[in-house]
Scaffold this motif. Structure first.
Motif, PDB file in Angstrom:
ATOM      1  N   GLY A  50      48.581  32.203  38.945  1.00 62.32           N
ATOM      2  CA  GLY A  50      47.349  32.854  38.529  1.00 62.32           C
ATOM      3  C   GLY A  50      47.193  32.876  37.020  1.00 62.32           C
ATOM      4  N   GLY A  51      46.074  33.425  36.566  1.00 64.84           N
ATOM      5  CA  GLY A  51      45.756  33.426  35.149  1.00 64.84           C
ATOM      6  C   GLY A  51      46.760  34.183  34.307  1.00 64.84           C
ATOM      7  N   ALA A  52      47.180  35.364  34.751  1.00 63.41           N
ATOM      8  CA  ALA A  52      48.140  36.149  33.973  1.00 63.41           C
ATOM      9  C   ALA A  52      49.489  35.445  33.910  1.00 63.41           C
ATOM     10  CB  ALA A  52      48.287  37.544  34.586  1.00 63.41           C
ATOM     11  N   THR A  53      49.906  34.865  35.024  1.00 64.96           N
ATOM     12  CA  THR A  53      51.171  34.153  35.067  1.00 64.96           C
ATOM     13  C   THR A  53      51.179  32.991  34.086  1.00 64.96           C
ATOM     14  OG1 THR A  53      51.569  34.740  37.381  1.00 64.96           O
ATOM     15  CG2 THR A  53      52.695  32.791  36.548  1.00 64.96           C
ATOM     16  N   ARG A  54      50.082  32.261  34.038  1.00 69.26           N
ATOM     17  CA  ARG A  54      50.024  31.102  33.142  1.00 69.26           C
ATOM     18  C   ARG A  54      50.014  31.546  31.678  1.00 69.26           C
ATOM     19  NH1 ARG A  54      49.180  26.327  35.506  1.00 69.26           N
ATOM     20  NH2 ARG A  54      47.981  25.372  33.825  1.00 69.26           N
ATOM     21  N   TRP A  55      49.431  32.698  31.388  1.00 70.27           N
ATOM     22  CA  TRP A  55      49.493  33.223  30.022  1.00 70.27           C
ATOM     23  C   TRP A  55      50.948  33.455  29.613  1.00 70.27           C
ATOM     24  CZ3 TRP A  55      51.690  37.656  28.066  1.00 70.27           C
ATOM     25  CH2 TRP A  55      51.404  37.957  26.731  1.00 70.27           C
ATOM     26  N   TRP A  56      51.700  34.117  30.492  1.00 76.44           N
ATOM     27  CA  TRP A  56      53.106  34.391  30.176  1.00 76.44           C
ATOM     28  C   TRP A  56      53.871  33.077  30.032  1.00 76.44           C
ATOM     29  CZ3 TRP A  56      55.577  39.366  30.033  1.00 76.44           C
ATOM     30  CH2 TRP A  56      56.953  39.302  29.800  1.00 76.44           C
ATOM     31  N   LEU A  57      53.613  32.138  30.942  1.00 73.87           N
ATOM     32  CA  LEU A  57      54.315  30.869  30.912  1.00 73.87           C
ATOM     33  C   LEU A  57      54.139  30.164  29.574  1.00 73.87           C
ATOM     34  CD1 LEU A  57      55.929  28.625  32.301  1.00 73.87           C
ATOM     35  CD2 LEU A  57      53.781  27.807  33.299  1.00 73.87           C
ATOM     36  N   TRP A 367      45.164  43.544  53.677  1.00 75.60           N
ATOM     37  CA  TRP A 367      46.160  43.527  52.602  1.00 75.60           C
ATOM     38  C   TRP A 367      46.187  42.183  51.868  1.00 75.60           C
ATOM     39  CZ3 TRP A 367      50.009  39.871  52.965  1.00 75.60           C
ATOM     40  CH2 TRP A 367      50.262  39.328  54.229  1.00 75.60           C
ATOM     41  N   GLN A 368      45.783  41.125  52.550  1.00 79.01           N
ATOM     42  CA  GLN A 368      45.784  39.810  51.895  1.00 79.01           C
ATOM     43  C   GLN A 368      44.847  39.767  50.689  1.00 79.01           C
ATOM     44  OE1 GLN A 368      45.542  40.345  55.176  1.00 79.01           O
ATOM     45  NE2 GLN A 368      46.583  38.781  56.393  1.00 79.01           N
ATOM     46  N   GLU A 369      43.745  40.543  50.743  1.00 81.53           N
ATOM     47  CA  GLU A 369      42.827  40.595  49.601  1.00 81.53           C
ATOM     48  C   GLU A 369      43.521  41.207  48.384  1.00 81.53           C
ATOM     49  OE1 GLU A 369      39.996  39.236  49.305  1.00 81.53           O
ATOM     50  OE2 GLU A 369      38.733  39.434  51.089  1.00 81.53           O
ATOM     51  N   GLY A 370      44.264  42.260  48.619  1.00 81.46           N
ATOM     52  CA  GLY A 370      45.000  42.884  47.526  1.00 81.46           C
ATOM     53  C   GLY A 370      46.093  41.980  46.997  1.00 81.46           C
ATOM     54  N   ALA A 371      46.787  41.294  47.894  1.00 83.59           N
ATOM     55  CA  ALA A 371      47.860  40.396  47.479  1.00 83.59           C
ATOM     56  C   ALA A 371      47.316  39.280  46.595  1.00 83.59           C
ATOM     57  CB  ALA A 371      48.563  39.821  48.708  1.00 83.59           C
ATOM     58  N   ARG A 372      46.146  38.748  46.947  1.00 85.58           N
ATOM     59  CA  ARG A 372      45.565  37.669  46.135  1.00 85.58           C
ATOM     60  C   ARG A 372      45.145  38.184  44.752  1.00 85.58           C
ATOM     61  NH1 ARG A 372      42.743  36.756  51.177  1.00 85.58           N
ATOM     62  NH2 ARG A 372      43.821  35.144  52.379  1.00 85.58           N
ATOM     63  N   TRP A 373      44.598  39.396  44.700  1.00 87.79           N
ATOM     64  CA  TRP A 373      44.189  39.946  43.404  1.00 87.79           C
ATOM     65  C   TRP A 373      45.408  40.194  42.515  1.00 87.79           C
ATOM     66  CZ3 TRP A 373      40.038  39.938  40.630  1.00 87.79           C
ATOM     67  CH2 TRP A 373      39.925  40.790  39.523  1.00 87.79           C
ATOM     68  N   PHE A 374      46.443  40.764  43.083  1.00 87.30           N
ATOM     69  CA  PHE A 374      47.674  40.968  42.323  1.00 87.30           C
ATOM     70  C   PHE A 374      48.245  39.627  41.874  1.00 87.30           C
ATOM     71  CE2 PHE A 374      49.669  45.376  43.288  1.00 87.30           C
ATOM     72  CZ  PHE A 374      48.481  46.003  42.976  1.00 87.30           C
TER      73      PHE A 374
END
Length: 484
Positions: A50-57, A367-374
């Protein structure tokens, strides 16, 4: 004297030099190594970073390159299909071996298996190592030979299997071939956002191995002794905040274990706290154990009967889902958590449970909607941990919360944010309210709202759902599944 061809060290989520068994093995067997990172997000579909992960990467790769350059090496960057990139690099360098640290997500397991077979057919050695876990997921089984589904017996079985506390030192010098291949520029990977939504993350985090080691040392020095009790209070700085560093492999579980045990040695109160830190790391191991043995769980409940739960339909819950994502539900502790997530890429674990319960139980949104947002917004978006956490809260996974457990966000706020310090920090609209009113402003007397100059429905929303009625709706839905 015969010189052995170089080895390629394929960095993935082991972005560190210290306690990196993969790097150590390559250096022990070869005269030179070629460190490389390959940006190949499509191979991880459907769970591409996701976007946040790629920022950290982006920042973690920059930090790793800096560390490597201090040893005389540097990090090569490539992009595209991993096998194609590795074969090209083998041709460019004459390497006769590839080393990597194992990953445990279903898509990466399949990818790595295919790459290993293809390279060996090419005559290239392939060596994979465990650099992320204490024990491989396939090494622990119940007495009946089945995977564990309950944490306590899993933890009991894991502890005696934990490896000796030996930390590989970071190499002072890393020899590389005289002619190193060309590398892409880090910016060419396009990991950073085009719109500057990352200012809060920049102000909060220091990605990279040095940042990870500093965070672990700071935690051991400042918070060990307060962790067992303090970790439930989101306004207190008593959690490790190491989850993003662990996800990217900037620090190993062994290093965290060493840091807390070294600091706690001989002090009973601190040793008790250190044992609770290790237990929480045990949950991380458990999550990977479950994902390995039940690869369908990122999308499907571990207990199949919960697939029949009568969730609301997307056309009915779209507005509520958006309000939850934006921190505009009118329930302060929920909104505080969602705003902390959006701003910093992280959320306190107690609050994660509260917001997840609100989404799945009070809003009856899958719960899948929340998992995708997280997945898109968390810096520590780890497929194993994310799946375990959401299924636990929804009541459909291993160690599942009983179906009738619905976190009351008002009571949770009163218990774990009694002075509303956390709420006020992330929901400034409520900063002038006394704590009880900040926990549930819709219950506050008009005079209190007037004194704070707060207009509910204008300055801050009214709750999008009635907590009591929605709780009963959830209980009825779950009871139907239980009865079935």
């Amino acid at each position: 004297m015969t010189t052995r061809p170089p080895a390629i060290v394929w960095f993935r989520r082991d972005l560190r030099l210290t306690d990196n068994p993969t790097l150590a093995a390559a250096l022990a067997a070869h005269d030179t190594v070629v460190p490389v990172y390959i940006d190949d997000p499509d191979s991880e579909a459907p769970w591409t970073p996701g976007g946040a992960t790629r920022w950290w990467l982006h920042h973690s790769l920059a930090a790793l390159d800096e560390r490597l350059r201090a040893t005389g090496a540097r990090l090569l960057l490539r992009r595209g299909d991993s096998l194609t990139a590795l074969r090209a690099l083998i041709a460019e360098t004459g390497a006769d071996a590839v080393y990597w640290s194992r990953l445990y997500e279903p898509a990466t397991i399949a990818r790595d298996r295919d790459i290993k077979q293809a390279l060996r057919e090419d005559g290239v050695e392939v060596h994979s190592h465990n650099a992320a876990l204490w024990c491989e997921p396939w090494t622990l089984k119940t007495g009946a030979g089945d995977p564990y589904r309950v944490f306590t017996p899993f933890w009991r079985a894991l502890q005696p299997q934990m490896p000796a506390l030996h930390i590989h030192r970071a190499p002072q010098s890393i020899p590389v071939p005289k002619r190193m291949p060309d590398s892409l520029a880090l910016q060419a990977l396009g990991l950073r956002p085009k719109i500057a939504w990352d200012l809060g993350m920049q102000a909060t985090w220091t990605p990279g191995e040095t940042g990870a080691l500093t965070a672990a040392a700071d935690f051991a020095k400042a918070s060990l002794g307060n962790y067992r009790e303090g970790r439930d209070f989101p306004a207190r700085a008593d959690t490790t905040r190491l989850s993003p560093h662990l996800h990217f492999g900037e620090i190993s579980p062994q290093q965290v274990r060493a840091a807390v045990q070294r600091h706690a040695a001989g002090q009973a109160r601190l040793e008790d706290d250190a044992s609770h830190v290790l237990r929480e790391l045990g949950w991380r191991e458990f999550a990977h154990h479950l994902l390995f043995h039940y690869p369908q769980t990122p999308e499907a409940p571990l207990y199949e009967k919960f697939a029949k739960l009568p969730w609301r339909q997307p056309r009915d819950y779209a507005a509520d889902l958006a309000a939850w994502q934006q921190g505009r539900t009118g329930v302060p502790i929920v909104d505080a958590g969602m705003r902390e997530l959006w701003t910093t890429g992280w959320m306190h674990n107690r609050v994660r449970m509260i917001v997840a319960s609100f989404l799945t139980k009070n809003l009856l949104i899958p719960w899948q909607e929340g998992a995708r947002w997280f997945w898109d917004t968390l810096l520590d978006a780890d497929l194993a941990n994310n799946t375990l956490g959401w299924q636990w809260t929804a009541g459909c996974g291993a160690d599942a919360a009983p179906y009738f457990r619905v976190f009351n966000p008002v009571l949770q706020a009163g218990k774990f944010d009694a002075e509303a310090a956390y709420i006020r920090s992330w929901v400034p609209e409520l900063s002038a309210l006394p704590p009880d009113a900040a926990h549930a402003p819709w219950q506050a007397k008009p005079a209190i709202l007037a004194a704070a100059r707060l207009r509910l429905g204008t300055d801050y929303p009214l709750p999008i759902v009635d907590l009591a009625a929605s709780r009963q709706r959830a209980l009825d839905a779950y009871q139907a599944i239980k009865a079935g």
